[in-house]
Design a protein around this motif. Sequence first.
Motif, PDB file in Angstrom:
ATOM      1  N   LEU A   1     -84.778 -50.383  96.905  1.00  0.00           N
ATOM      2  CA  LEU A   1     -85.824 -49.588  97.546  1.00  0.00           C
ATOM      3  C   LEU A   1     -86.545 -48.692  96.539  1.00  0.00           C
ATOM      4  N   MET A   2     -85.827 -48.243  95.507  1.00  0.00           N
ATOM      5  CA  MET A   2     -86.416 -47.364  94.504  1.00  0.00           C
ATOM      6  C   MET A   2     -87.000 -48.126  93.318  1.00  0.00           C
ATOM      7  N   ALA A   3     -86.752 -49.432  93.247  1.00  0.00           N
ATOM      8  CA  ALA A   3     -87.144 -50.199  92.070  1.00  0.00           C
ATOM      9  C   ALA A   3     -88.642 -50.472  92.060  1.00  0.00           C
ATOM     10  N   ASP A   4     -89.193 -50.606  90.839  1.00  0.00           N
ATOM     11  CA  ASP A   4     -90.588 -51.013  90.691  1.00  0.00           C
ATOM     12  C   ASP A   4     -90.755 -52.496  90.994  1.00  0.00           C
ATOM     13  N   LEU A   5     -89.804 -53.295  90.578  1.00  0.00           N
ATOM     14  CA  LEU A   5     -89.828 -54.733  90.822  1.00  0.00           C
ATOM     15  C   LEU A   5     -88.458 -55.166  91.319  1.00  0.00           C
ATOM     16  N   VAL A   6     -88.449 -56.082  92.274  1.00  0.00           N
ATOM     17  CA  VAL A   6     -87.215 -56.654  92.788  1.00  0.00           C
ATOM     18  C   VAL A   6     -87.305 -58.166  92.658  1.00  0.00           C
ATOM     19  N   LEU A   7     -86.368 -58.747  91.953  1.00  0.00           N
ATOM     20  CA  LEU A   7     -86.322 -60.195  91.797  1.00  0.00           C
ATOM     21  C   LEU A   7     -85.205 -60.727  92.688  1.00  0.00           C
ATOM     22  N   PRO A   8     -85.527 -61.624  93.619  1.00  0.00           N
ATOM     23  CA  PRO A   8     -84.523 -62.107  94.579  1.00  0.00           C
ATOM     24  C   PRO A   8     -83.534 -63.054  93.920  1.00  0.00           C
ATOM     25  N   ALA A   9     -82.273 -62.682  93.950  1.00  0.00           N
ATOM     26  CA  ALA A   9     -81.230 -63.472  93.310  1.00  0.00           C
ATOM     27  C   ALA A   9     -80.494 -64.323  94.333  1.00  0.00           C
ATOM     28  N   ALA A  10     -79.933 -65.423  93.881  1.00  0.00           N
ATOM     29  CA  ALA A  10     -79.142 -66.291  94.744  1.00  0.00           C
ATOM     30  C   ALA A  10     -77.819 -65.614  95.087  1.00  0.00           C
ATOM     31  N   THR A  11     -77.266 -65.934  96.244  1.00  0.00           N
ATOM     32  CA  THR A  11     -75.982 -65.387  96.651  1.00  0.00           C
ATOM     33  C   THR A  11     -74.859 -66.222  96.061  1.00  0.00           C
ATOM     34  N   TRP A  12     -73.627 -65.809  96.401  1.00  0.00           N
ATOM     35  CA  TRP A  12     -72.442 -66.527  95.902  1.00  0.00           C
ATOM     36  C   TRP A  12     -72.452 -67.991  96.348  1.00  0.00           C
ATOM     37  N   TYR A  13     -73.044 -68.269  97.490  1.00  0.00           N
ATOM     38  CA  TYR A  13     -72.970 -69.613  98.065  1.00  0.00           C
ATOM     39  C   TYR A  13     -74.157 -70.483  97.676  1.00  0.00           C
ATOM     40  N   GLU A  14     -74.980 -69.989  96.761  1.00  0.00           N
ATOM     41  CA  GLU A  14     -76.187 -70.718  96.369  1.00  0.00           C
ATOM     42  C   GLU A  14     -76.240 -71.006  94.872  1.00  0.00           C
ATOM     43  N   LYS A  15     -75.099 -70.950  94.194  1.00  0.00           N
ATOM     44  CA  LYS A  15     -75.107 -71.155  92.745  1.00  0.00           C
ATOM     45  C   LYS A  15     -73.701 -71.499  92.272  1.00  0.00           C
ATOM     46  N   HIS A  16     -73.621 -71.987  91.055  1.00  0.00           N
ATOM     47  CA  HIS A  16     -72.347 -72.206  90.385  1.00  0.00           C
ATOM     48  C   HIS A  16     -71.893 -70.883  89.756  1.00  0.00           C
ATOM     49  N   ASP A  17     -70.612 -70.636  89.819  1.00  0.00           N
ATOM     50  CA  ASP A  17     -70.102 -69.397  89.238  1.00  0.00           C
ATOM     51  C   ASP A  17     -68.602 -69.543  89.020  1.00  0.00           C
ATOM     52  N   LEU A  18     -68.033 -68.585  88.297  1.00  0.00           N
ATOM     53  CA  LEU A  18     -66.594 -68.494  88.083  1.00  0.00           C
ATOM     54  C   LEU A  18     -66.111 -67.123  88.510  1.00  0.00           C
ATOM     55  N   SER A  19     -64.903 -67.070  89.030  1.00  0.00           N
ATOM     56  CA  SER A  19     -64.301 -65.796  89.412  1.00  0.00           C
ATOM     57  C   SER A  19     -62.891 -65.738  88.848  1.00  0.00           C
ATOM     58  N   SER A  20     -62.569 -64.625  88.210  1.00  0.00           N
ATOM     59  CA  SER A  20     -61.214 -64.435  87.688  1.00  0.00           C
ATOM     60  C   SER A  20     -60.957 -62.951  87.547  1.00  0.00           C
ATOM     61  N   THR A  21     -59.716 -62.558  87.721  1.00  0.00           N
ATOM     62  CA  THR A  21     -59.327 -61.164  87.525  1.00  0.00           C
ATOM     63  C   THR A  21     -57.975 -61.137  86.850  1.00  0.00           C
ATOM     64  N   ASP A  22     -57.518 -59.926  86.526  1.00  0.00           N
ATOM     65  CA  ASP A  22     -56.180 -59.788  85.953  1.00  0.00           C
ATOM     66  C   ASP A  22     -55.120 -59.739  87.029  1.00  0.00           C
ATOM     67  N   MET A  23     -55.515 -59.765  88.294  1.00  0.00           N
ATOM     68  CA  MET A  23     -54.550 -59.655  89.372  1.00  0.00           C
ATOM     69  C   MET A  23     -53.826 -60.971  89.649  1.00  0.00           C
ATOM     70  N   HIS A  24     -54.461 -62.078  89.305  1.00  0.00           N
ATOM     71  CA  HIS A  24     -53.796 -63.366  89.489  1.00  0.00           C
ATOM     72  C   HIS A  24     -54.212 -64.272  88.339  1.00  0.00           C
ATOM     73  N   PRO A  25     -53.460 -65.322  88.078  1.00  0.00           N
ATOM     74  CA  PRO A  25     -53.694 -66.108  86.859  1.00  0.00           C
ATOM     75  C   PRO A  25     -54.633 -67.282  87.056  1.00  0.00           C
ATOM     76  N   TYR A  26     -55.456 -67.257  88.101  1.00  0.00           N
ATOM     77  CA  TYR A  26     -56.286 -68.413  88.391  1.00  0.00           C
ATOM     78  C   TYR A  26     -57.760 -68.130  88.146  1.00  0.00           C
TER      79      TYR A  26
END
Length: 846
Positions: free
Chosen positions: A592-617
């Motif tokens: 709302l405060m930005a000069d420009l907003v570029l619409p990004a794809a959601t988690w379900y609309e792109k390839h991505d990877l997820s990993s944390t230190d909480m589990h080894p996967y």
Amino acid sequence: MAGTGCGSCTPAGSTPLAPYPLTREYSVEPLEVHLVRQLETPVGVTFAADRSAGEVTALLRAAHEAGDREGLLAQRLYPVLDADGFLPVTRTPDVHWMTEARYRGQKVVVVSPDYSDATKFADEWLHPHPGTGGALAMAMGHVILTEFFVRRQVPCFADYVRRFTDLPFLVELEDREGRSVPGRFATSAVLGLGEDGEDEQEAAWKPVLLDAVSGRPVVPNGTLGDRWPKRGEGRWNLDLGDVDPQLTLYGPESTAVEVLLPRFDGQPPVVRGVPVRALAGWRVTTVFDLLLAQYGVGRAGLPGTWATDYTDAAQPYTPAWQEAITSVPAAAAERLAREFAQTAVQTRDRCMIVMGAGTNHWFHSDTIYRSFLTLLLVTGCQGVNGGWAHYVGQEKVRPYAGWQQLQSAADWVRPSRQMAGTPYRYLHTDQWRYDPHGADALASPTGKGLFAGRHTADLVTQSMRLGWMPSAPAFRANPLDLGRAVRESGHEPDEWVAAHLADERLEFACEDPDDPANWPRVLTVWRANLIGSSAKGNEFFLRHLLGASDNAHADEAPPGSRPRDLVWHEQAPRGKLDLLLALDFRMTSTTLMADLVLPAATWYEKHDLSSTDMHPYVHAFSPATSPPWEARTDFEIFHAQAARFSELATGRLDVAYDLVATPQQHDTPGETAQPGGVVPDWRQGCPARPGGNLPYFTVVERDYTAVADQLADLGPLAEEHGMTVKGVTVRPAAEVRWLAARCGTAGSGPGARPSAARHRCQAVRGDPGAVRDDQRAAGGGGVRAARRTLRSGQRVRGPGRGGPRAARGLLRHPGPAGPGRHEFRVVRQGGTRPALLALHGQHRTP
């Protein structure tokens, strides 16, 4: 008394702190017989509400008689202390393990001010007042140290703290206005124990302990002084050899000295005695002796003010003392501490503390955390499967080696320019102008007074000048102009910068953040809600960065409370930013405060990877649908920007030379640049030394016309200079060839680079250290790490012959991150996956 030096002063009823083998089998009888016998003996350990002690004992006996060792081990007690953790909310896929463990006899105690979602799993709920959990943990530590280290001494606990903590190391006592206070670690340099050819800086990073057998001060393996020098190869490990660390100096051969110990509750320091010995003209004691004194655990013959018993509320850190602060009954705190430690003895160190993010809402969360961690360290539970401290909120990148190449463009340009967010915002949002408190308000009351008369902003800028912290911008001049000047001068960047700083022709930008030349002009917020949500001091972001209306009511610091090292402009600037750009798929307060907003794809609309230190996967995301309308993936947005930028750069920037300042980095030799706790400030007459008391300086060549092309392809530096993780460099030539064959190349011929434009996830997964532990390059990194950690009688194991694992394979099932031992050391061994830090204990490596 062998191994402790306590002699005739050992309290009645104590047992020797004898060396204990690191097998974790603390009983000479079979484990199942030991557990049945222990459970038939009242030890004060309570069980889950649905499983009584008799029922668990019956199950254990039945399993033993049937020869069912696995069934028996499943009934062991693993108490979990949940400290403001919210597993049902933050770790929903995993929380079923807690419920199932309770059916096997685990006890769960939740410590939380509110009846949180985690509390419904609890056998017991302790609800201290908000922000007072540290007082409860200190009282528990008082009980554990009293009953398991002084009144009696548990061999497994003593063995653990000798091997894996700093409790046996010696600390100098300093005189401060006629009183003694704890000072620095006694080191090889101070005590004159250096080896032939060893320089003073190397010896200054080698703390010393006493060998209980010989009585002599020794430098054990595994100190930081062995991390980087050539002579340290083979000693960067925790192998004690014939050394038996002496945990305490308490005994007839030592003298007792009163020391001042700080309190941070508004009360004056306490005076308590510690045993002291003279070495090379220095008075020293051990960290363990200081720990007992800090926790108020008294021993016969030591002077000072001590608690009479657990009910003494006048002395800090007793159960009765914490009750007045937390509202938790003293008896409950005493019982919980005893249960926690006794269960650690019975179950081979399998007690866990789930530390939640709740304490992070309090200013001194770091000290609260340390009080939790101390409970685990003194009971030997850190870095043990079934034990350790589990924090539910900290994220780490598992496939770090591959990720770091792409996130900072390290495959094309090194070093990258990075910045710490907190000091950047503190300075550029002008919050320092409204801060009237001196830095000494946070200093220890027993300190040297080094912060007196100084402002927090003074300390921030000093840390940037001395190379402790990055600064953005670094200098009050365009870094491209500076880079061109350095190149034209023919001098090395370090030499040129040091000379220009000495004669004040060059100044750090952090000392005048309100100069328009030092303002941040463009801010890109990528899928984060900074304004109105995560910005600490949001009203100052609105006022000084955006120039928007705000509700700030704070007054600026009066003249006597302002920084002395920063330029003060009478009129604070408003609206420093020229452009606020946001990438998001939600309409947040930031967009709302930005000069420009570029619409990004959601988690379900792109390839991505997820990993944390909480589990080894590592989990791979695949698009379920295409991004709608004008929305694009994050990579497509940034690549389109880079393409337009490269087009505009032609004829304007072209190839330029950038002067980059890089602070001393952790896990590099730079972390040893300033030994001894001395601040060699070049502003106060010390010689200016880049990489010593200044950042490192590098002139980086940047082809601004090729930014888009470089973003799309994997660069050559990973092969040419390697990829360094945890101080170990691996060479990914074979992996780069694999990526080229799988993902294609940009161009043809010898100089063709693997294309990463459509295969970013694959590039992260395919780089060394990101796949199975036996893969070639990670194995090579393990070999290089082993040369430093190798213990007597061990051999270096060569690299494995495994290969990278395709990211597409993760779509069928989550894959283990399996980083190399030099990265996280969390790999599968012998059919089990050790907890974080467990391999350090198994392999005795720092």
